[in-house]
Design an enzyme around this catalytic site. Structure first.
Site, PDB file in Angstrom:
ATOM      1  N   HIS A  59       0.823  -1.205   0.000  1.00 62.76           N
ATOM      2  CA  HIS A  59       0.000   0.000   0.000  1.00 62.76           C
ATOM      3  C   HIS A  59       0.858   1.256   0.000  1.00 62.76           C
ATOM      4  O   HIS A  59       1.917   1.287   0.639  1.00 62.76           O
ATOM      5  CB  HIS A  59      -0.894   0.046   1.248  1.00 62.76           C
ATOM      6  CG  HIS A  59      -1.967  -0.989   1.262  1.00 62.76           C
ATOM      7  ND1 HIS A  59      -3.093  -0.908   0.471  1.00 62.76           N
ATOM      8  CD2 HIS A  59      -2.094  -2.140   1.969  1.00 62.76           C
ATOM      9  CE1 HIS A  59      -3.859  -1.962   0.692  1.00 62.76           C
ATOM     10  NE2 HIS A  59      -3.276  -2.732   1.592  1.00 62.76           N
ATOM     11  N   PRO A  60       0.402   2.299  -0.682  1.00 66.11           N
ATOM     12  CA  PRO A  60       1.075   3.592  -0.530  1.00 66.11           C
ATOM     13  C   PRO A  60       0.776   4.153   0.853  1.00 66.11           C
ATOM     14  O   PRO A  60      -0.247   3.834   1.449  1.00 66.11           O
ATOM     15  CB  PRO A  60       0.430   4.454  -1.625  1.00 66.11           C
ATOM     16  CG  PRO A  60      -0.934   3.861  -1.801  1.00 66.11           C
ATOM     17  CD  PRO A  60      -0.758   2.376  -1.583  1.00 66.11           C
ATOM     18  N   GLU A  84      -9.313   4.888  -3.485  1.00 65.28           N
ATOM     19  CA  GLU A  84      -9.672   4.727  -2.077  1.00 65.28           C
ATOM     20  C   GLU A  84      -9.222   5.915  -1.228  1.00 65.28           C
ATOM     21  O   GLU A  84      -9.844   6.241  -0.220  1.00 65.28           O
ATOM     22  CB  GLU A  84      -9.057   3.428  -1.539  1.00 65.28           C
ATOM     23  CG  GLU A  84      -9.731   2.179  -2.104  1.00 65.28           C
ATOM     24  CD  GLU A  84      -8.827   0.951  -2.116  1.00 65.28           C
ATOM     25  OE1 GLU A  84      -9.240  -0.071  -2.694  1.00 65.28           O
ATOM     26  OE2 GLU A  84      -7.711   1.026  -1.567  1.00 65.28           O
ATOM     27  N   PHE A 115       0.924   2.637   8.432  1.00 68.02           N
ATOM     28  CA  PHE A 115      -0.417   2.694   8.997  1.00 68.02           C
ATOM     29  C   PHE A 115      -1.419   2.170   7.977  1.00 68.02           C
ATOM     30  O   PHE A 115      -1.511   2.687   6.859  1.00 68.02           O
ATOM     31  CB  PHE A 115      -0.751   4.136   9.373  1.00 68.02           C
ATOM     32  CG  PHE A 115      -2.136   4.328   9.930  1.00 68.02           C
ATOM     33  CD1 PHE A 115      -2.524   3.724  11.113  1.00 68.02           C
ATOM     34  CD2 PHE A 115      -3.061   5.140   9.267  1.00 68.02           C
ATOM     35  CE1 PHE A 115      -3.795   3.907  11.627  1.00 68.02           C
ATOM     36  CE2 PHE A 115      -4.329   5.332   9.785  1.00 68.02           C
ATOM     37  CZ  PHE A 115      -4.694   4.711  10.964  1.00 68.02           C
ATOM     38  N   ILE A 117      -5.323   1.396   7.020  1.00 72.10           N
ATOM     39  CA  ILE A 117      -6.716   1.720   7.325  1.00 72.10           C
ATOM     40  C   ILE A 117      -7.510   1.655   6.028  1.00 72.10           C
ATOM     41  O   ILE A 117      -6.992   1.999   4.958  1.00 72.10           O
ATOM     42  CB  ILE A 117      -6.844   3.125   7.970  1.00 72.10           C
ATOM     43  CG1 ILE A 117      -8.282   3.388   8.425  1.00 72.10           C
ATOM     44  CG2 ILE A 117      -6.362   4.209   7.018  1.00 72.10           C
ATOM     45  CD1 ILE A 117      -8.443   4.660   9.233  1.00 72.10           C
ATOM     46  N   ALA A 119      -9.375   3.363   3.855  1.00 73.38           N
ATOM     47  CA  ALA A 119      -9.517   4.819   3.743  1.00 73.38           C
ATOM     48  C   ALA A 119     -10.693   5.255   2.880  1.00 73.38           C
ATOM     49  O   ALA A 119     -10.992   6.454   2.819  1.00 73.38           O
ATOM     50  CB  ALA A 119      -8.227   5.419   3.176  1.00 73.38           C
TER      51      ALA A 119
END
Length: 336
Positions: A59-60, A84, A115, A117, A119
């Site tokens: 993920h970025p 997203e 992190f 999540i 989003a």
């Protein structure tokens, strides 16, 4: 109708190569529900910690519009990540992005991974608040929360994958234009969380549409001593599968309880997804437990467990089981 998928399709949904291989072996899937069930089992029961970390690294970093922190080379995954995070980037300011970047760095230094999540639909302020809320967690707790968030992302992307495949299949089968459009709208409505009220009949049968847009068991926690939602409370869902058909009062065989899912309450006091989105929930005895001792160390309750039964005749109903909590009292009810 079963639709075939390749390993690269599942790699776009989750950046773990082990996960993608397991999903490819388990396919084809007759429905989105079947794919999500398989994905949940593979993610939590069949792959290892290294695979989790690989998925996280794909993920970025939240708030990084250039995706420079992502280790993913999957173009579909990159495009989905941008979509997203679109709400977050659209609501960001220079100062909020700077603060988010600083907190991202703190988080990674403490936990060793970025992190994670789900989003989608969240503003920069919401994401930053959740990051700050989760930062004090113990690493083992945060690792599990990140894994649950990754599963939410994976499920969202599986819906996108099914949506795109359904569109191609509908076109190749030369459905009437209005029917093909209706099928696609139904799929999109699932992703958006809105249920289409009716379907268009084709060849003498009615299109099957998922009747749920959320898991059949949900919860939230209200701190009545403060008059506000209780954020950051760890929640765990279990189902009774012991040797006896149902647990009895004073039951000592705790091994009869089988883990179903876990999460933590957000700033609105609502827990994340504790189980998959299924049309018919398995009947039986369930238990939701709340780590109230961590939330309120000086309180009377080290933890709270609520045990309830879902009968066969109720398997298509929704069960919202909230906890109203204060340091020295608690109550619950069945909501909807």
């Amino acid at each position: 109708m079963e639709i075939g998928y390749e390993e690269k399709d599942f790699l776009a949904c989750c950046g773990s190569t082990k996960f993608a291989k397991e999903m490819a072996l388990a396919s084809p899937f007759a429905s989105l529900e079947q794919a999500v069930t398989a994905a949940t089992d593979i993610w939590f029961n069949k792959i290892d910690v290294t695979a989790w970390l690989q998925a996280f690294s794909a993920h970025p970093q939240i708030g990084d519009s250039n995706s420079s922190s992502s280790q993913s080379h999957n173009q579909t995954s990159t495009q989905w990540s941008k979509g997203e995070q679109s709400t977050a980037l659209a609501t960001a300011t220079g100062s909020s992005l700077q603060e988010l970047s600083e907190w991202n760095a703190r988080y990674r230094e403490k936990f060793g991974f970025i992190f994670i999540i789900c989003a989608s639909g969240r503003s920069t302020d919401e994401i930053l608040a959740e990051l700050k809320n989760r930062y004090p967690n113990r690493p083992i707790v945060e690792f599990e929360i990140a894994a649950r968030e990754q599963m939410k992302i994976t499920e969202l992307r599986l819906k996108k994958l099914f949506s795109s495949k359904t569109k191609v299949s509908s076109t190749s089968d030369q459905y009437p234009a209005e029917v093909a459009k209706k099928v696609e709208e139904d799929r999109v409505s699932i992703v958006g969380g809105h249920l289409t009220a009716s379907s268009v009949p084709t060849a003498g049968r009615t299109s099957e549409i998922r009747t749920r847009t959320r898991p059949p068991i949900t919860t939230h926690v209200l701190d009545v001593s403060r008059g506000s939602p209780a954020a950051g409370i760890e929640v765990r869902l279990e189902k009774w599968k012991g040797t006896q058909p149902r647990p009895s009062f004073g039951e000592t065989d705790i091994s009869g309880w089988v883990f179903h899912g876990s999460s933590a309450t957000d700033n609105d006091g609502r827990s994340g997804q504790l189980m998959g989105i299924v049309d018919a929930v398995d009947p039986g005895i369930y238990k939701i437990s709340f780590n109230t001792g961590k939330y309120c160390p000086s309180g009377f309750f080290p933890y709270v467990s609520i045990v309830f039964e879902i009968r066969e005749s109720q398997n298509r109903e929704h069960f919202h089981v909230p906890l109203l909590f204060s340091p020295f009292s608690m109550t619950t009810y069945r909501g909807s």
